[in-house]
Design an enzyme around this catalytic site. Structure first.
Site, PDB file in Angstrom:
ATOM      1  NE  ARG A 188      10.168  -4.223  -0.112  1.00 41.42           N
ATOM      2  CZ  ARG A 188      10.943  -4.689   0.880  1.00 41.42           C
ATOM      3  NH1 ARG A 188      11.667  -3.713   1.519  1.00 41.42           N
ATOM      4  NH2 ARG A 188      11.251  -5.788   1.495  1.00 41.42           N
ATOM      5  NE  ARG A 206       5.968  -9.355  -3.472  1.00 37.89           N
ATOM      6  CZ  ARG A 206       7.144  -9.743  -3.125  1.00 37.89           C
ATOM      7  NH1 ARG A 206       7.789 -11.033  -3.389  1.00 37.89           N
ATOM      8  NH2 ARG A 206       7.648  -9.209  -1.928  1.00 37.89           N
ATOM      9  CE  LYS A 260       6.846 -13.134   1.818  1.00 37.12           C
ATOM     10  NZ  LYS A 260       6.983 -11.851   2.410  1.00 37.12           N
ATOM     11  NE  ARG A 306      14.936  -7.388   5.270  1.00 36.99           N
ATOM     12  CZ  ARG A 306      13.848  -7.793   4.512  1.00 36.99           C
ATOM     13  NH1 ARG A 306      13.290  -9.050   4.780  1.00 36.99           N
ATOM     14  NH2 ARG A 306      13.573  -7.197   3.467  1.00 36.99           N
ATOM     15  NE  ARG A 347      15.561  -7.081   0.676  1.00 36.77           N
ATOM     16  CZ  ARG A 347      14.273  -7.797   0.394  1.00 36.77           C
ATOM     17  NH1 ARG A 347      14.495  -9.073   1.006  1.00 36.77           N
ATOM     18  NH2 ARG A 347      13.304  -7.447  -0.096  1.00 36.77           N
TER      19      ARG A 347
HETATM   20  P1  AMP Z   1      11.210 -10.028  -1.724  1.00 33.83           P
HETATM   21  O1  AMP Z   1      12.538 -10.316  -1.346  1.00 33.83           O
HETATM   22  O2  AMP Z   1      10.412 -11.203  -1.804  1.00 33.83           O
HETATM   23  O3  AMP Z   1      10.644  -9.003  -0.698  1.00 33.83           O
HETATM   24  O4  AMP Z   1      11.198  -9.309  -3.130  1.00 33.83           O
HETATM   25  C1  AMP Z   1      11.798  -7.926  -3.201  1.00 33.83           C
HETATM   26  C2  AMP Z   1      11.209  -7.527  -4.505  1.00 33.83           C
HETATM   27  O5  AMP Z   1      11.417  -8.448  -5.578  1.00 33.83           O
HETATM   28  C3  AMP Z   1       9.716  -7.098  -4.634  1.00 33.83           C
HETATM   29  O6  AMP Z   1       9.568  -5.789  -3.787  1.00 33.83           O
HETATM   30  C4  AMP Z   1       9.491  -6.848  -6.014  1.00 33.83           C
HETATM   31  O7  AMP Z   1       9.942  -5.749  -6.338  1.00 33.83           O
HETATM   32  C5  AMP Z   1      10.253  -8.128  -6.550  1.00 33.83           C
HETATM   33  N1  AMP Z   1       9.681  -9.522  -6.661  1.00 33.83           N
HETATM   34  C6  AMP Z   1       9.824 -10.622  -5.922  1.00 33.83           C
HETATM   35  N2  AMP Z   1       8.860 -11.470  -6.201  1.00 33.83           N
HETATM   36  C7  AMP Z   1       7.947 -11.088  -6.993  1.00 33.83           C
HETATM   37  C8  AMP Z   1       7.043 -11.364  -7.675  1.00 33.83           C
HETATM   38  N3  AMP Z   1       6.344 -12.927  -7.275  1.00 33.83           N
HETATM   39  N4  AMP Z   1       6.188 -10.503  -8.545  1.00 33.83           N
HETATM   40  C9  AMP Z   1       6.656  -9.537  -8.841  1.00 33.83           C
HETATM   41  N5  AMP Z   1       7.674  -8.836  -8.213  1.00 33.83           N
HETATM   42  C10 AMP Z   1       8.249  -9.663  -7.274  1.00 33.83           C
END
Ligand code: AMP
Length: 219
Positions: free
Chosen positions: A174, A91, A16, A130, A163
């Site tokens: 996740r 989400r 994404k 990654r 990360r």
């Molecule tokens: P991502 O970079 O999109 O994989 O997000 C990394 C982490 O940020 C996720 O595993 C969540 O802990 C938090 N996070 C990001 N977007 C959201 C969201 N829309 N709702 C809740 N937690 C989020």
């Protein structure tokens, strides 16, 4: 207008962020990544960052009311006037419903959903390989670049970082959260808007071309 408002949907590691960055460049609209916003807040130790850090490290979700507040602010800002690529939000079903209120208030048409499909075993492999360039933010897979110490985008050396949530245990958590809580959100959009489903396991440029083809955008 509506095809410049895009919600990227898919599992963590589906691509994404990578595709959102490319599309944002091609469509000239901002890439809004809620994960990036939270990671910045964690790095800067803001109040939001202090709240989010432990939740993110555990692979859990930050509470909806916090996330919706962040997204509302961004979508109402001038930078999103011409559109946006939303990555990582919504989400949860509740986030999707609250986003609907924001979309109605914006009164600018309804976003298109771009769903990237990738099998879990590919995702686990991808996320463990990654890395992110800490100089330019480019996301790479160590298996797919020629020199694993040099960023193919900006040329920086030894700039790759992993990360905190890309460890195997957290990746599995996740993915579970994705399947249990996020994936069902797609049903919410089923009769509301166009859902473009693209095979996210293909090479990056093929995925981009397939998305653009579906969006009927020639770039
Ligand atoms: P991502 O970079 O999109 O994989 O997000 C990394 C982490 O940020 C996720 O595993 C969540 O802990 C938090 N996070 C990001 N977007 C959201 C969201 N829309 N709702 C809740 N937690 C989020």
């Amino acid at each position: 207008m509506s095809n410049k408002q895009i919600i990227m949907f898919g599992a963590p590691g589906a691509g994404k962020g990578t595709q959102a960055k490319i599309l944002a460049g091609k469509l000239n609209v901002p890439h809004i990544s809620t994960g990036d916003i939270l990671r910045n807040a964690v790095a800067q130790k803001t109040e939001l960052g202090l709240k989010a850090k432990k939740i993110m490290e555990a692979g859990e979700l930050v509470p909806d009311e916090i996330m919706v507040g962040i997204v509302k602010n961004v979508l109402f800002s001038d930078e999103c006037k011409e559109g946006y690529i939303l990555d990582g939000f919504p989400r949860t079903l509740n986030q999707a419903k609250l986003l609907d209120d924001i979309i109605a208030e914006l009164n600018n048409g309804y976003p298109v959903i771009v769903k990237l499909s990738v099998d879990d075993d590919v995702i686990i492999n991808r996320l463990s390989m990654r890395r992110v360039c800490k100089v330019c933010g480019t996301i790479v897979n160590l298996n797919q670049i020629k020199n694993e110490n040099k960023c193919p985008n900006c040329g920086a050396e030894n700039s790759f970082v992993k990360r905190d949530d890309d460890s195997e245990e957290v990746i599995r958590r996740r993915l579970k959260v994705y399947h249990e809580t996020t994936q069902p959100v797609l049903e919410f959009y089923r009769n509301k808007t166009e859902i473009i489903v693209v095979d996210g396991s293909l090479p990056v440029d093929e995925v981009t071309n397939n998305i653009l083809k579906h969006l009927k955008i020639a770039v």
